[in-house]
Write an enzyme that holds these catalytic residues in place. Structure first.
Site, PDB file in Angstrom:
ATOM      1  N   GLY A  17       1.100  -0.923  -0.116  1.00  0.00           N
ATOM      2  CA  GLY A  17       0.176  -0.026   0.170  1.00  0.00           C
ATOM      3  C   GLY A  17       0.830   1.320  -0.463  1.00  0.00           C
ATOM      4  O   GLY A  17       0.144   2.543   0.429  1.00  0.00           O
ATOM      5  N   LEU A  18       2.079   1.111  -0.143  1.00  0.00           N
ATOM      6  CA  LEU A  18       3.087   2.532  -0.148  1.00  0.00           C
ATOM      7  C   LEU A  18       3.340   2.560  -1.654  1.00  0.00           C
ATOM      8  O   LEU A  18       3.849   4.176  -1.256  1.00  0.00           O
ATOM      9  CB  LEU A  18       3.729   2.486   0.473  1.00  0.00           C
ATOM     10  CG  LEU A  18       3.903   1.797   2.498  1.00  0.00           C
ATOM     11  CD1 LEU A  18       5.608   1.913   2.444  1.00  0.00           C
ATOM     12  CD2 LEU A  18       3.523   3.119   2.744  1.00  0.00           C
ATOM     13  N   GLY A  19       2.464   2.228  -2.904  1.00  0.00           N
ATOM     14  CA  GLY A  19       2.651   2.890  -3.947  1.00  0.00           C
ATOM     15  C   GLY A  19       3.749   2.787  -4.833  1.00  0.00           C
ATOM     16  O   GLY A  19       4.700   3.175  -5.833  1.00  0.00           O
ATOM     17  N   SER A  20       4.469   1.517  -4.129  1.00  0.00           N
ATOM     18  CA  SER A  20       5.684   0.978  -4.933  1.00  0.00           C
ATOM     19  C   SER A  20       5.755   1.259  -6.874  1.00  0.00           C
ATOM     20  O   SER A  20       6.849   1.039  -7.337  1.00  0.00           O
ATOM     21  CB  SER A  20       6.441  -1.107  -4.537  1.00  0.00           C
ATOM     22  OG  SER A  20       6.669  -1.170  -6.027  1.00  0.00           O
TER      23      SER A  20
ATOM     24  N   ALA B 292       3.685   1.900  -8.661  1.00  0.00           N
ATOM     25  CA  ALA B 292       3.596   3.850  -9.334  1.00  0.00           C
ATOM     26  C   ALA B 292       4.855   4.047  -9.629  1.00  0.00           C
ATOM     27  O   ALA B 292       4.933   4.629 -10.658  1.00  0.00           O
ATOM     28  CB  ALA B 292       2.023   3.949  -8.965  1.00  0.00           C
ATOM     29  N   ALA B 293       5.070   4.158  -8.221  1.00  0.00           N
ATOM     30  CA  ALA B 293       6.650   4.711  -8.458  1.00  0.00           C
ATOM     31  C   ALA B 293       7.428   4.147  -9.431  1.00  0.00           C
ATOM     32  O   ALA B 293       8.366   4.827 -10.136  1.00  0.00           O
ATOM     33  CB  ALA B 293       7.340   4.937  -6.740  1.00  0.00           C
TER      34      ALA B 293
ATOM     35  N   ASP C 168      -2.255   6.829  -7.705  1.00  0.00           N
ATOM     36  CA  ASP C 168      -0.504   6.320  -7.105  1.00  0.00           C
ATOM     37  C   ASP C 168       0.343   6.736  -8.092  1.00  0.00           C
ATOM     38  O   ASP C 168       1.843   7.450  -8.013  1.00  0.00           O
ATOM     39  CB  ASP C 168      -0.275   5.245  -6.915  1.00  0.00           C
ATOM     40  CG  ASP C 168      -0.920   4.057  -5.479  1.00  0.00           C
ATOM     41  OD1 ASP C 168      -2.047   5.170  -4.985  1.00  0.00           O
ATOM     42  OD2 ASP C 168      -1.259   3.205  -5.634  1.00  0.00           O
TER      43      ASP C 168
HETATM   44  O1  PMV Z   1      -1.897   0.464  -4.935  1.00  0.00           O
HETATM   45  P1  PMV Z   1      -2.809   0.827  -3.296  1.00  0.00           P
HETATM   46  O2  PMV Z   1      -2.714  -0.274  -2.584  1.00  0.00           O
HETATM   47  O3  PMV Z   1      -2.433   1.685  -1.953  1.00  0.00           O
HETATM   48  O4  PMV Z   1      -4.298   0.976  -3.523  1.00  0.00           O
HETATM   49  C1  PMV Z   1      -4.088   2.047  -4.052  1.00  0.00           C
HETATM   50  C2  PMV Z   1      -5.771   3.012  -3.483  1.00  0.00           C
HETATM   51  C3  PMV Z   1      -6.959   2.430  -4.212  1.00  0.00           C
HETATM   52  O5  PMV Z   1      -8.491   2.733  -3.796  1.00  0.00           O
HETATM   53  C4  PMV Z   1      -7.193   1.141  -3.122  1.00  0.00           C
HETATM   54  C5  PMV Z   1      -7.503   1.782  -5.291  1.00  0.00           C
HETATM   55  C6  PMV Z   1      -7.191   3.078  -6.051  1.00  0.00           C
HETATM   56  O6  PMV Z   1      -6.596   2.497  -8.060  1.00  0.00           O
HETATM   57  O7  PMV Z   1      -7.395   3.847  -5.797  1.00  0.00           O
END
Ligand code: PMV
Length: 326
Positions: free
Chosen positions: A110-113, A115-116, A157
């Site tokens: 959940g820390l956006g790895s 996407a980064a 993200d």
């Molecule tokens: O990437 P994560 O696991 O931190 O989740 C992102 C947040 C969500 O709202 C659950 C998904 C999204 O695409 O916004």
């Protein structure tokens, strides 16, 4: 020539899951980054190597070859391949690229790895081929790669990783930068339980289909929390922000995306004096966050550590994507 790029991970302060359904969310870039080195090659192969995942492989056309477990490497490296390929396609030269990745952001918590890594890949490859790729383009190409990770990403993200800081984000509308006069003190508690964002997003979709009259008001309520949290941030009203984070956690529990370990760490952080605490990101494991006053940060981190939640202290937000040549 070697071109480098780095991009930050993130914590969602409030609004996760509701943001998939076009409600606003507030997100902050953190000082843990993904680093990518890009080096052009004259054939049309995209070589990707990730030190942290201990994976590497070559994509030539649609063919993939790896020295390690082929199926795992293909699945985990595919989003990075998409990011690199789509960036190369921005020029009409027939080129390949070597992409080397190192990330300080642990994956799948959940820390956006992901996407980064995608954002840094697009920025590094873009600069390597000599294009002036705008931040908007970086964000949009990286978003395409994120679709491979889970089908319906809101884009939150990739946006925070590109632009950094603290932003209020709304799907299809973009974002507003939020200025705070205080440096936010946030302690992350990591359950170390990996989970799939895609599965958790699908779970909320299904619940909403089954019980629309119950779930839609919860999703709207989370959206209202984000609107009020943005206002609380503008006024530096951290005690109100903490209250809103606590309510947000309760609503995420109701959506079925928490985990008993997350609930335990949230309770421990509140007892240790946090202004507010909640899960962050998709939930189901992964991380929780606690908002604290600077004086309480170490106490909260120690309490989380005793409860088995790997703590990480964040003070203030981090800058967005950047590139350099060495
Ligand atoms: O990437 P994560 O696991 O931190 O989740 C992102 C947040 C969500 O709202 C659950 C998904 C999204 O695409 O916004």
């Amino acid at each position: 020539m070697k071109v480098y790029a780095s991009a930050p991970g993130k914590v969602i302060l409030c609004g996760e899951h509701a943001v998939v359904f076009s409600e606003p969310a507030i997100v902050m870039a953190i000082n843990r980054r993904a680093f990518v080195c890009a080096e052009l090659r004259n054939d049309n192969t995209i070589h990707i190597s990730s030190k942290d995942l201990n994976l590497s492989g070559d994509f030539t056309g649609r063919r993939f070859k790896s020295e390690a477990d082929e199926s795992e490497a293909a699945v985990r490296l595919r989003p990075i391949w998409v990011a690199a390929r789509k960036t190369l396609e921005l020029s009409n030269k027939n080129l390949g690229v070597n992409v080397f990745i190192h990330s300080e952001i642990p994956p799948s918590i959940g820390l956006g790895s992901s996407a980064a890594v995608a954002v840094a890949t697009v920025a590094a490859v873009g600069r390597a081929i000599g294009l002036r790729v705008s931040r908007e383009e970086i964000c949009s190409v990286a978003h395409e790669a994120e679709k491979i990770v889970h089908g319906q990403p809101s884009g939150i993200d990739t946006s925070i990783s590109t632009y950094g800081g603290v932003i209020a984000f709304r799907r299809n509308e973009g974002f507003v930068r939020l200025k705070t006069h205080v440096n936010l003190s946030v302690v992350i508690g990591n359950t170390k339980i990996e989970r799939s964002t895609g599965d958790l997003v699908r779970h909320v979709y299904q619940l909403r289909e089954l019980y629309p009259n119950v779930i839609n008001p919860l999703i709207h309520a989370i959206g209202h929390i984000s609107v009020m949290a943005a206002e609380a941030l503008r006024r530096d009203n951290l005690s109100q922000l903490g209250d809103l984070m606590n309510i947000n956690h309760g609503l995420l529990v109701a959506l079925g995306v928490s985990h008993e370990k997350l609930d335990q760490l949230v309770a421990v952080a509140r007892r240790a004096g946090a202004l507010g605490a909640k899960l962050t990101g998709a939930g189901g494991g992964g991380c929780m966050i606690a908002l604290t006053t600077p004086g309480k940060t170490k106490l909260v981190a120690a309490a989380l550590s005793r409860a088995g939640g790997d703590p990480l202290i964040i003070r203030g937000s981090a800058g967005g994507v950047r590139t350099w040549v060495a």
